[in-house]
Design a protein around this motif. Sequence first.
Motif, short mmCIF file in Angstrom:
data_model
loop_
_atom_site.label_atom_id
_atom_site.label_comp_id
_atom_site.label_asym_id
_atom_site.label_seq_id
_atom_site.Cartn_x
_atom_site.Cartn_y
_atom_site.Cartn_z
N UNK A 43 15.54 23.63 -20.98
CA UNK A 43 15.13 22.36 -21.58
C UNK A 43 15.74 21.18 -20.82
N UNK A 44 16.96 21.35 -20.34
CA UNK A 44 17.61 20.29 -19.57
C UNK A 44 16.91 20.08 -18.23
N UNK A 49 13.19 16.61 -14.97
CA UNK A 49 11.94 16.46 -14.21
C UNK A 49 11.04 15.43 -14.88
N UNK A 50 10.87 15.53 -16.19
CA UNK A 50 9.95 14.65 -16.91
C UNK A 50 10.44 13.19 -16.89
N UNK A 51 11.73 12.99 -16.98
CA UNK A 51 12.28 11.63 -17.00
C UNK A 51 12.43 11.02 -15.62
N UNK A 52 12.06 11.79 -14.59
CA UNK A 52 12.08 11.25 -13.23
C UNK A 52 13.44 11.18 -12.60
N UNK A 53 14.42 11.92 -13.14
CA UNK A 53 15.76 11.89 -12.57
C UNK A 53 15.86 12.79 -11.34
N UNK A 268 18.47 24.34 -9.01
CA UNK A 268 17.91 23.00 -9.20
C UNK A 268 18.98 22.03 -9.71
N UNK A 269 19.74 22.44 -10.71
CA UNK A 269 20.79 21.58 -11.26
C UNK A 269 21.87 21.30 -10.22
#
Length: 280
Positions: A43-44, A49-53, A268-269
């Motif tokens: 979820x993180x 990804x969704x928030x564009x960070x 990814x993180x």
Amino acid sequence: MEEISNFTTPVPSPFSAYGFWHKGVVEMCLFVFSFLSGIPTHAYVIYLIVTGKGNGIASEIFILNLSVCEILFSVNSLFNALAETFQSLIIFTWFLIGEIITGHPMFQCLMCVERYLAVVHPVIFLKFKPLRYRVICCTAAWMIGFGSGLFCMFLLMSPNFYLYVWFYTVQFLIFLSTQLFCLLAVLRALKQSGPGERGREREEENHIKKRAFHLILIATVSMIIRYAPYIITGFFIVTLQDDESIQVLWSVSYVCFMLAGFVQPVLYLHRMGKLSCFCF
């Protein structure tokens, strides 16, 4: 074998506690750990990804879909833990099995093919780079996964577990062959240098090729670790009748499947600098 209302489960399911894999303390701990660790981790990743960070949805849409598949796996673990009390959930877990075993490697293959095109066929890659083409590929992958879920559900309700093992194995070999082809093609391109290239340009191009090679290599190794134990266990089920040995094999296979699912999100993180407190 445990009987479920209105029908009997004749064969074990990879993520199910029925059949040869009876619920015990170890299995329940694995289910709970998978749910409690998988949901927040993936979820993180989706949130970033969704928030564009990160680098944007367009370039990370396959990673986003991989994380969605992993959340489904975590939900499936929860349903398996509850299925002994709420037996009607077992049918839904069978559907999720088919969705997961097809959807996850398919998104990994899409990532590998994309890297292959970027390195070996850059003109084609630039032509099909826009987000809409990736959305089309992801939509097709989810539709195929949905069909696989229905197919697995009916296969596991039937008395022929042998067909299920072959269905699982053929999928694995197709996806593995695709990724190995991409891996070898990128490795070959990495060893070749374009004529008349300057040193700096060659370094940048080699850096891109190395990143593509490492991504495909990691995806291929993680898929082997994740799926090979279940395939081996499936063939043991077809040939052996030792319930105790098969229960151990299921537990080991489940651990491999679960842990391999953390490879992509952890990488990814780490790439996003969110795991800087750890040493890699």
